[in-house]
Design a protein around this motif. Structure first.
Motif, PDB file in Angstrom:
ATOM      1  N   GLN A 172      31.371 -30.073 -19.663  1.00  0.00           N
ATOM      2  CA  GLN A 172      31.640 -30.595 -18.324  1.00  0.00           C
ATOM      3  C   GLN A 172      31.298 -29.489 -17.331  1.00  0.00           C
ATOM      4  N   VAL A 173      30.539 -29.825 -16.302  1.00  0.00           N
ATOM      5  CA  VAL A 173      30.061 -28.802 -15.362  1.00  0.00           C
ATOM      6  C   VAL A 173      30.335 -29.234 -13.917  1.00  0.00           C
ATOM      7  N   VAL A 174      30.783 -28.264 -13.118  1.00  0.00           N
ATOM      8  CA  VAL A 174      30.994 -28.519 -11.689  1.00  0.00           C
ATOM      9  C   VAL A 174      29.776 -28.013 -10.922  1.00  0.00           C
ATOM     10  N   VAL A 175      29.230 -28.833 -10.020  1.00  0.00           N
ATOM     11  CA  VAL A 175      28.092 -28.387  -9.216  1.00  0.00           C
ATOM     12  C   VAL A 175      28.423 -28.514  -7.725  1.00  0.00           C
ATOM     13  N   ARG A 176      27.695 -27.736  -6.937  1.00  0.00           N
ATOM     14  CA  ARG A 176      27.872 -27.767  -5.480  1.00  0.00           C
ATOM     15  C   ARG A 176      27.083 -28.914  -4.845  1.00  0.00           C
ATOM     16  N   ASP A 177      27.606 -29.409  -3.734  1.00  0.00           N
ATOM     17  CA  ASP A 177      26.920 -30.415  -2.908  1.00  0.00           C
ATOM     18  C   ASP A 177      26.477 -31.625  -3.728  1.00  0.00           C
ATOM     19  N   TYR A 178      27.304 -31.984  -4.688  1.00  0.00           N
ATOM     20  CA  TYR A 178      26.939 -33.101  -5.550  1.00  0.00           C
ATOM     21  C   TYR A 178      26.839 -34.382  -4.720  1.00  0.00           C
ATOM     22  N   VAL A 179      25.908 -35.258  -5.115  1.00  0.00           N
ATOM     23  CA  VAL A 179      25.636 -36.447  -4.306  1.00  0.00           C
ATOM     24  C   VAL A 179      26.535 -37.629  -4.640  1.00  0.00           C
ATOM     25  N   GLU A 193      32.320 -30.457  -6.625  1.00  0.00           N
ATOM     26  CA  GLU A 193      33.128 -29.238  -6.524  1.00  0.00           C
ATOM     27  C   GLU A 193      34.591 -29.518  -6.159  1.00  0.00           C
ATOM     28  N   TYR A 194      34.895 -30.752  -5.734  1.00  0.00           N
ATOM     29  CA  TYR A 194      36.287 -31.093  -5.412  1.00  0.00           C
ATOM     30  C   TYR A 194      37.195 -30.934  -6.634  1.00  0.00           C
ATOM     31  N   ALA A 197      27.433 -29.567  12.467  1.00  0.00           N
ATOM     32  CA  ALA A 197      27.289 -31.030  12.406  1.00  0.00           C
ATOM     33  C   ALA A 197      25.879 -31.452  11.982  1.00  0.00           C
ATOM     34  N   THR A 198      24.886 -30.560  12.225  1.00  0.00           N
ATOM     35  CA  THR A 198      23.512 -30.931  11.868  1.00  0.00           C
ATOM     36  C   THR A 198      23.102 -30.388  10.503  1.00  0.00           C
ATOM     37  N   ASP A 199      23.977 -29.568   9.910  1.00  0.00           N
ATOM     38  CA  ASP A 199      23.644 -28.995   8.599  1.00  0.00           C
ATOM     39  C   ASP A 199      23.987 -30.000   7.499  1.00  0.00           C
ATOM     40  N   GLN A 200      22.943 -30.609   6.919  1.00  0.00           N
ATOM     41  CA  GLN A 200      23.175 -31.705   5.976  1.00  0.00           C
ATOM     42  C   GLN A 200      23.740 -31.239   4.634  1.00  0.00           C
ATOM     43  N   SER A 201      23.859 -29.918   4.453  1.00  0.00           N
ATOM     44  CA  SER A 201      24.464 -29.452   3.197  1.00  0.00           C
ATOM     45  C   SER A 201      25.987 -29.361   3.339  1.00  0.00           C
ATOM     46  N   ILE A 202      26.480 -29.539   4.581  1.00  0.00           N
ATOM     47  CA  ILE A 202      27.930 -29.549   4.816  1.00  0.00           C
ATOM     48  C   ILE A 202      28.440 -30.971   4.601  1.00  0.00           C
TER      49      ILE A 202
END
Ligand SMILES: [Zn+2]
Length: 852
Positions: free
Chosen positions: A303-310, A324-325, A793-798
């Protein structure tokens, strides 16, 4: 897959499905004489021309360009008919070379950016195998056209996180998301759920990175250029969408189950907490293997945790991915049931989804209904029947909520976009439907049927028909009536239940009416078998089994005197909206004497806002209920003014209840009295409590009753890392500050803006906005601060929550200072820019309403 836990806003209602009614059809003939000139949409199972048997893939990466440099050797054969063409999905790639792998000869091909059509150069029969070699470059960023769904917010297939290393707060990672048909962005394949193949994957990375893929790591080779190549072998065939890889600087924590390796990949700072993050993984594997009578069917489980998962999480075979939650410390994860429910969900998919795969996306529910229901099964097994039912009830509420704006059959061949299938029908309604099946069949027959379904269809595909046939074979009963109404029709029963005792004949009559509107494929009559318990007294109960087969039906029972209660659907298994016309006395009897969680929950929900003595007595009793969620509802509903003596009891609950949500509820209830005598209780909580939400509640409660003490507590916690605490501190700072103090407190917010995330970002940034306003900054300074928010607000990785929170803050200033025209138009420009750069459809719609 699990979708994100929360949504920004309700999705727009879908286009209604227009059914041609008999009456309309008659009108059409008589008046317009028009006939439809085409068939309705039908989403067929993908046709199988060729079958891939094995794929051997080599990949390395160009981080700067976000490219995947790959080659693949595909072993394939015609499915049945003789063929000289192999058509592959290869989305947005550069194809460099296509060869016959055995003869090393070039093959002719056509490529349109989506499909790669290879001329094999000779005819092959179904008894032949051939091998094709392709050299390619996967370019997911360039190919990305902004598809994806609510559940999977992007369908690039391959994701580079912090690829240029410019974000100091984010690790560099590469990970994939194959479902539904996105893996063909990084390797050419037949990207359909009814394809299956074995896979060897060689991943070449810089030595500092760990890799993960399906199956076993069979080799790891250092290369001359300082890179390393890991070989992952998946020697049991699975569907292309379940192929995965992940690359990153991970802590890999190992565990064992039976003779198998378990691996938890987490970010380095969470290494100590990995077994809490993926709580009870080994015990769950045992439980599910034993319950199903089919052992976990694969070689390992990672089981792996990844960042900015879709999405929320994804059940790639032997290697599930999570957002990542999931990561938190032991203290942050106290009483957080979400981790266990998501771990159970993805694990159960290893049987339902991976071992037996939905044949097409129209049949998605044979994957998702089981994964959804496994969550309740696990909670029931581990924490008791109340915990299982609590989870399932919340699922049902989720479905009923969605059903207000959209309904379709569980098995749905008429969807617009396959991603639309990932909704609360396939998941929640599917899970509730399985629960009804289980209750109807009994545990032995239900689980024996699942075992048969899994065994008969192992390493292959399934539809709900296969499930029905398995049940019929096990039980000997025709189950079409159940599947026709729950799987192939839409909607659910809406029941009105009324009671009438006839003194003269000594008959108790129960009249149940089905009130659902029979439109859009909803049955006018659901066939509903159910149990009815007749309580002659608290200790004398009789069970009757009834089967509702009419729109309105009266059932008659003998009763020497008027029963204390007739409990319809005594197993509380029905997926339905209900109006149960009990008297308050009967509801109170039900709370006190009936055995199920939902008996108590339904009774309490009915009585909690009533003002009668009966109602008040039940709410007071429910404060001591054996299950935490019932206590939680009762505490929130209790009117302390009516019975101040109970408040003292709340002090004990605030410090000693077994569940942190109940303790937090008791704390805020005490604060609402504004009675200073509770200050020591709050202080005690601040000293001894372990769970952060309770501490945060005590801190803001203390501030309400004694601002000075509350402020002191906020100072104490202002350098903590925990989001709940920082949010509490932020709330106190924003409330306490006057314009002189505001400037001093600003750095606290600015330092912690990057930590606030999810829902809590909205309140944290909201409090920052309040403080900015109080500070009365010169307009140029203020614009500078707001421009910083605009950049977030414009940074889509947030996260979308946080992007929304930043836009909302800017809009509030714009509206408040409309009179200052140049200031307001400056902010309006920021909002336009935010909207232009936004990629999330729901947020775009919200911004449309925001802008003038
Ligand atoms: Zn799922």
């Amino acid at each position: 897959m699990v979708s994100k836990p929360a949504e920004i806003a309700a999705p727009p209602p879908p286009e209604p499905i227009v059914e041609v009614k008999a009456a309309d059809a008659k009108n059409m003939f008589s008046e317009q004489l028009t006939l439809p000139d085409s068939l309705p949409i039908y989403r067929a199972t993908a046709r199988r021309d060729n079958d891939i048997i094995h794929s051997s893939i080599d990949v390395r990466f160009d981080w700067a360009k976000r490219h995947c440099l790959g080659n693949i050797t595909i072993t394939a054969k015609p499915h049945f008919y003789t063929s000289e063409v192999l058509e592959l999905d290869a989305k947005g790639m550069e194809i460099k070379r296509v060869e016959d792998a055995d003869r090393r000869a070039s093959l002719k091909y056509d490529y349109d950016g989506e499909k790669l059509r290879i001329q094999l150069g000779r005819l092959y029969t179904r008894n032949d195998q051939y091998r094709v070699f392709i050299e390619y470059v996967g370019k997911p960023e360039e190919a990305y056209k902004g598809g994806g769904s609510e559940a999977i917010s992007s369908d690039k297939g391959l994701f580079f996180i912090n690829h240029d290393g410019k974000d100091p707060n984010k690790p560099k990672q590469i990970w994939t998301q194959g479902e539904t048909e996105s893996n063909s962005h990084w390797f050419p394949t037949i990207d359909k759920p009814n394809e299956r193949m074995t896979v060897d994957l060689n991943i070449t990375v810089e030595n500092k990175y760990k890799t993960l893929s399906n199956g076993l790591l069979t080799g790891s080779r250092s290369n001359l250029d300082g890179t390393r190549t890991d070989t992952w072998k998946m020697d049991k065939a699975h569907a292309p969408y379940l192929v995965m890889m992940a690359v990153g600087e991970y802590a890999v924590v190992r565990d064992r189950w039976r003779n198998m390796d378990l691996m938890y990949y987490v970010e380095l700072k969470y290494e100590r907490y990995a077994k809490t993050i993926f709580k009870n993984t080994p015990e769950m594997l045992t439980f599910f293997s034993e319950r199903l009578g089919v052992d976990y069917p694969w070689q390992k489980y990672a089981q792996v945790v990844v960042r900015d998962y879709v999405s929320g999480a994804m059940e790639n075979t032997t290697a599930s991915i999570f957002g990542e939650y999931m990561q938190g410390t032991d203290r942050e994860l106290i009483d957080v049931s979400q981790n266990e429910s998501v771990v159970a969900h993805e694990m159960f998919h290893q049987w339902f989804g991976d071992l037996v795969t939905c044949e097409s996306w129209a049949n998605l529910t044979v994957n998702e209904s089981f994964a959804n229901y496994s969550e309740s099964l696990w909670f029931e097994h581990k924490y008791g029947e109340d915990a299982g039912m609590h989870h399932l009830y919340e699922d049902m509420e989720g479905y009923l909520d969605e059903a207000q704006t959209k309904i379709h059959p569980l098995v749905y061949f008429r969807y617009d976009n396959r991603e639309d299938m990932f909704d609360r029908h396939s998941y929640n309604k599917g899970g509730c439907t399985l629960h009804m099946l289980r209750k109807y069949l009994g545990d032995d027959a239900f689980f024996a049927s699942l075992k048969k379904y899994l065994t008969d269809n192992a390493y292959s595909t399934g539809e709900s028909h296969q499930l029905r046939l398995a049940i019929e074979a096990v039980t000997g009963e025709d189950m079409n009536w159940f599947f026709n109404q729950w799987y192939f029709s839409a909607g659910h029963p809406v029941l009105d239940i009324a009671y009438n005792y006839d003194e003269a004949t000594k008959k108790m009559r129960v009249t149940i009416e089905q009130k659902q509107e029979p439109k859009e494929g909803v049955p006018a009559i659901f066939e509903l078998p159910m149990a009815v318990d007749i309580y002659h007294s608290a200790t004398n109960k009789e069970r009757k089994l009834i089967r509702m087969t009419k729109r309105k039906q009266t059932f008659e029972f003998n009763a020497p005197q008027k029963p204390a209660l007739v409990n319809v659907d005594a197993e509380k298994m029905l997926l339905a909206e209900k109006k149960d016309n009990h008297t308050e006395e009967e509801w109170a009897f039900m709370y006190r004497n009936c055995p199920k969680y939902l008996d108590r929950r339904e009774a309490l929900e009915f009585l909690k806002d009533k003002r009668s003595d009966n109602a008040k007595a039940i709410v007071k009793e429910a404060i001591n209920d054996k299950f935490w969620a019932i206590r939680n509802i009762a505490i929130k509903a209790f009117a302390l003014r009516d019975d101040p003596s109970v408040a003292d009891k709340f002090m004990g609950i605030a410090t000693a209840d077994a569940h942190s949500q109940v303790r937090a509820a008791a704390v805020s209830k005490l604060a609402a009295t504004r009675d200073k005598k509770y200050i020591p209780t709050f202080q005690q909580v601040l000293e001894r409590e372990q769970a952060y939400p309770v501490i945060a509640s005590a801190m803001t409660s203390l501030y309400k009753l004694s601002p000075e003490d509350g402020l002191a507590a906020a100072k104490r916690f202002e350098s903590d890392e925990n989001g709940d605490l920082l949010n509490g501190v932020g709330e106190i700072y924003a409330q306490s500050a006057d314009s002189a103090k505001a400037g001093e407190l600003m750095p606290f917010f600015e330092k912690n803006l990057n930590k606030a995330d999810g829902m809590s970002a909205i309140s944290f940034i909201g409090n920052y906005t309040k403080l900015l306003d109080k500070a009365k900054l010169p307009s140029t300074n203020l614009v500078e601060k707001l421009a910083f928010l605009k950049n977030m607000a414009t940074d889509q990785s947030i996260s979308p929550w946080k992007r929304f929170a930043c836009a909302k803050a800017i809009n509030e200033f714009r509206k408040k200072y409309m009179k200052d025209q140049s200031f307001a138009s400056n902010l309006a420009k920021m909002l336009v820019e935010i909207k232009q750069k936004e990629t999330n459809g729901q947020l775009k719609a919200v911004y449309d309403n925001m802008l003038p």
